[in-house]
Design a protein around this motif. Structure first.
Motif, PDB file in Angstrom:
ATOM      1  N   PRO A 183       0.846  -1.435  -0.031  1.00 54.04           N
ATOM      2  CA  PRO A 183       0.134  -0.143  -0.104  1.00 54.04           C
ATOM      3  C   PRO A 183       0.610   1.954  -0.072  1.00 54.04           C
ATOM      4  O   PRO A 183       0.213   1.872  -0.675  1.00 54.04           O
ATOM      5  CB  PRO A 183      -0.801  -0.150   1.051  1.00 54.04           C
ATOM      6  CG  PRO A 183      -0.791  -1.581   1.579  1.00 54.04           C
ATOM      7  CD  PRO A 183       0.082  -2.251   0.961  1.00 54.04           C
ATOM      8  N   THR A 184       2.123   1.287   0.327  1.00 52.91           N
ATOM      9  CA  THR A 184       2.692   1.929   0.580  1.00 52.91           C
ATOM     10  C   THR A 184       3.727   2.475  -0.472  1.00 52.91           C
ATOM     11  O   THR A 184       4.299   3.652  -0.416  1.00 52.91           O
ATOM     12  CB  THR A 184       3.884   2.110   1.901  1.00 52.91           C
ATOM     13  OG1 THR A 184       4.244   1.296   1.401  1.00 52.91           O
ATOM     14  CG2 THR A 184       3.497   2.240   3.475  1.00 52.91           C
ATOM     15  N   GLY A 185       3.515   1.854  -1.096  1.00 51.51           N
ATOM     16  CA  GLY A 185       4.670   1.792  -2.678  1.00 51.51           C
ATOM     17  C   GLY A 185       5.743   1.649  -2.896  1.00 51.51           C
ATOM     18  O   GLY A 185       6.898   1.222  -3.682  1.00 51.51           O
ATOM     19  N   GLU A 186       6.178   1.567  -0.891  1.00 53.46           N
ATOM     20  CA  GLU A 186       7.745   0.808  -0.894  1.00 53.46           C
ATOM     21  C   GLU A 186       8.696  -0.209  -1.534  1.00 53.46           C
ATOM     22  O   GLU A 186       9.475  -0.447  -1.694  1.00 53.46           O
ATOM     23  CB  GLU A 186       7.534   1.563   0.863  1.00 53.46           C
ATOM     24  CG  GLU A 186       7.609   3.198   0.785  1.00 53.46           C
ATOM     25  CD  GLU A 186       8.190   3.116   2.076  1.00 53.46           C
ATOM     26  OE1 GLU A 186       7.952   2.223   3.213  1.00 53.46           O
ATOM     27  OE2 GLU A 186       7.762   4.543   2.954  1.00 53.46           O
ATOM     28  N   TRP A 205      -1.545  -8.180   0.056  1.00 53.79           N
ATOM     29  CA  TRP A 205      -0.968  -6.787   1.126  1.00 53.79           C
ATOM     30  C   TRP A 205      -2.244  -7.164   2.060  1.00 53.79           C
ATOM     31  O   TRP A 205      -3.352  -5.824   0.796  1.00 53.79           O
ATOM     32  CB  TRP A 205      -0.633  -5.675   0.543  1.00 53.79           C
ATOM     33  CG  TRP A 205       1.191  -5.581   0.196  1.00 53.79           C
ATOM     34  CD1 TRP A 205       1.070  -5.976  -1.077  1.00 53.79           C
ATOM     35  CD2 TRP A 205       2.425  -5.741   0.600  1.00 53.79           C
ATOM     36  NE1 TRP A 205       2.491  -6.278  -1.551  1.00 53.79           N
ATOM     37  CE2 TRP A 205       3.001  -6.037  -0.261  1.00 53.79           C
ATOM     38  CE3 TRP A 205       2.560  -5.943   2.278  1.00 53.79           C
ATOM     39  CZ2 TRP A 205       4.514  -6.088   0.016  1.00 53.79           C
ATOM     40  CZ3 TRP A 205       4.536  -5.493   2.652  1.00 53.79           C
ATOM     41  CH2 TRP A 205       5.144  -5.659   1.073  1.00 53.79           C
ATOM     42  N   ARG A 226      -4.429  -3.545   4.248  1.00 60.37           N
ATOM     43  CA  ARG A 226      -4.202  -2.023   4.142  1.00 60.37           C
ATOM     44  C   ARG A 226      -2.898  -1.011   4.868  1.00 60.37           C
ATOM     45  O   ARG A 226      -2.283  -0.635   3.983  1.00 60.37           O
ATOM     46  CB  ARG A 226      -6.028  -1.370   3.651  1.00 60.37           C
ATOM     47  CG  ARG A 226      -5.637  -0.455   4.044  1.00 60.37           C
ATOM     48  CD  ARG A 226      -6.895   0.152   3.577  1.00 60.37           C
ATOM     49  NE  ARG A 226      -7.821   0.076   2.319  1.00 60.37           N
ATOM     50  CZ  ARG A 226      -8.499   0.426   2.364  1.00 60.37           C
ATOM     51  NH1 ARG A 226      -9.556   1.245   3.300  1.00 60.37           N
ATOM     52  NH2 ARG A 226      -9.477  -0.182   1.563  1.00 60.37           N
ATOM     53  N   ASP A 227      -2.701  -1.765   5.908  1.00 64.74           N
ATOM     54  CA  ASP A 227      -1.802  -1.320   7.110  1.00 64.74           C
ATOM     55  C   ASP A 227      -0.185  -1.558   6.376  1.00 64.74           C
ATOM     56  O   ASP A 227       0.587  -1.684   6.588  1.00 64.74           O
ATOM     57  CB  ASP A 227      -2.062  -1.551   8.136  1.00 64.74           C
ATOM     58  CG  ASP A 227      -1.584  -2.986   8.364  1.00 64.74           C
ATOM     59  OD1 ASP A 227      -1.631  -3.704   7.677  1.00 64.74           O
ATOM     60  OD2 ASP A 227      -1.858  -3.028   9.299  1.00 64.74           O
ATOM     61  N   GLY A 228      -0.478  -2.645   5.241  1.00 62.26           N
ATOM     62  CA  GLY A 228       1.207  -2.897   4.619  1.00 62.26           C
ATOM     63  C   GLY A 228       1.377  -3.783   5.563  1.00 62.26           C
ATOM     64  O   GLY A 228       2.793  -4.231   5.324  1.00 62.26           O
ATOM     65  N   ARG A 229       0.740  -4.312   6.728  1.00 61.46           N
ATOM     66  CA  ARG A 229       2.243  -4.844   7.958  1.00 61.46           C
ATOM     67  C   ARG A 229       1.697  -6.793   7.701  1.00 61.46           C
ATOM     68  O   ARG A 229       2.599  -7.362   8.090  1.00 61.46           O
ATOM     69  CB  ARG A 229       1.748  -4.977   9.089  1.00 61.46           C
ATOM     70  CG  ARG A 229       1.971  -3.614   9.223  1.00 61.46           C
ATOM     71  CD  ARG A 229       0.932  -3.219  11.265  1.00 61.46           C
ATOM     72  NE  ARG A 229       1.107  -1.774  11.898  1.00 61.46           N
ATOM     73  CZ  ARG A 229       2.245  -0.997  12.186  1.00 61.46           C
ATOM     74  NH1 ARG A 229       3.194  -2.449  12.047  1.00 61.46           N
ATOM     75  NH2 ARG A 229       2.082  -0.040  12.600  1.00 61.46           N
ATOM     76  N   HIS A 275       5.485  -8.208   6.617  1.00 66.53           N
ATOM     77  CA  HIS A 275       6.019  -7.457   6.578  1.00 66.53           C
ATOM     78  C   HIS A 275       7.648  -7.755   6.207  1.00 66.53           C
ATOM     79  O   HIS A 275       8.828  -7.463   5.037  1.00 66.53           O
ATOM     80  CB  HIS A 275       5.446  -6.709   6.170  1.00 66.53           C
ATOM     81  CG  HIS A 275       5.930  -5.631   7.293  1.00 66.53           C
ATOM     82  ND1 HIS A 275       6.500  -4.703   7.124  1.00 66.53           N
ATOM     83  CD2 HIS A 275       5.654  -5.221   8.333  1.00 66.53           C
ATOM     84  CE1 HIS A 275       6.943  -3.520   7.506  1.00 66.53           C
ATOM     85  NE2 HIS A 275       6.252  -4.391   8.362  1.00 66.53           N
TER      86      HIS A 275
END
Length: 223
Positions: free
Chosen positions: A6-9, A45, A47-50, A69
């Motif tokens: 979600p962060t794109g990182e 993923w 939504r919080d990317g965790r 993650h």
């Protein structure tokens, strides 16, 4: 298979049967599963990317698993005793549940806490794979085939466990998508029937029959 965080990182990648995350720019590559004796596939993923959900056959049958993650904990098995092939798992926005299709056309919602499974729909044509969560996670939209062969958009409510058809019966409608505010439900539908004479086959041919449609979900959106 790949999935962008979600962060794109970071990007999740299934390669050589393992689940990796790689940085979009700087950082280290992480192997989250290290499963040389298993085949991992299908990844999404939270939504919080965790967290990431993926499918693995490390127990002998394909099951849903959860991974962190940052690789700080071993992957956790979510489902047990499965006898199917899972497809397209997708986290609810709050991470509390995962919607997933299977090879038999079933659409399921699985609790990410204890793996409790709810049957949402059973597609007679075995093609229920375009499910989409509403922004608030209270609803799940998907297309479902009728015995007639037409597909319609249905919306399942997490609160009462009921599904409601929201598109007409005699048009094919599919691939629902919610707007970020949850006021409109967009979808594709085959509704343009203006046949032309084909210069190639010398027969009638339909052109651009599929259009993009929007369903207003609130009185405010309808105005």
């Amino acid at each position: 298979m790949t999935a962008v965080a979600p962060t794109g990182e970071r990007i999740a990648i299934i390669a050589r049967g393992d689940l990796f995350t790689v940085p979009a720019k700087d950082g280290v590559t992480r192997n989250l599963t290290r499963s040389s004796d298993a085949h991992d596939r299908e990844v999404a993923w939270s939504r919080d990317g965790r967290q990431l959900v993926f499918v693995s056959d490390r127990t002998g049958e394909e099951e849903l698993w959860l991974a962190t993650h940052d690789d700080t904990a071993a992957p956790r098995q979510l489902t047990r005793g499965s006898k199917t092939r899972y497809l397209d798992p997708r986290f609810a926005p709050d991470g509390s549940a995962i919607a997933v299709a299977d090879k038999d056309g079933r659409l399921l919602v699985v609790s990410s806490r204890d793996g409790t499974m709810t049957l949402v729909a059973d597609d007679v044509l075995e093609y229920a794979r375009d499910h989409a969560w509403s922004p608030d996670g209270r609803y799940l939209a998907f297309s479902l085939a009728d015995p007639t062969g037409f597909r319609g958009i249905h919306v399942w409510s997490k609160a009462d466990g009921r599904s409601r058809r929201v598109t007409p019966e005699f048009f094919n409608s599919f691939i629902p998508a919610w707007d970020p505010a949850g006021e409109h439900l967009y979808f594709l539908s085959v509704r343009e029937f203006a046949p032309q004479v084909s210069a190639v086959e010398w027969n009638f041919a339909a052109n651009r029959a599929t259009g993009v449609f929007a369903l207003a979900l609130t009185r405010k959106a309808a105005n």
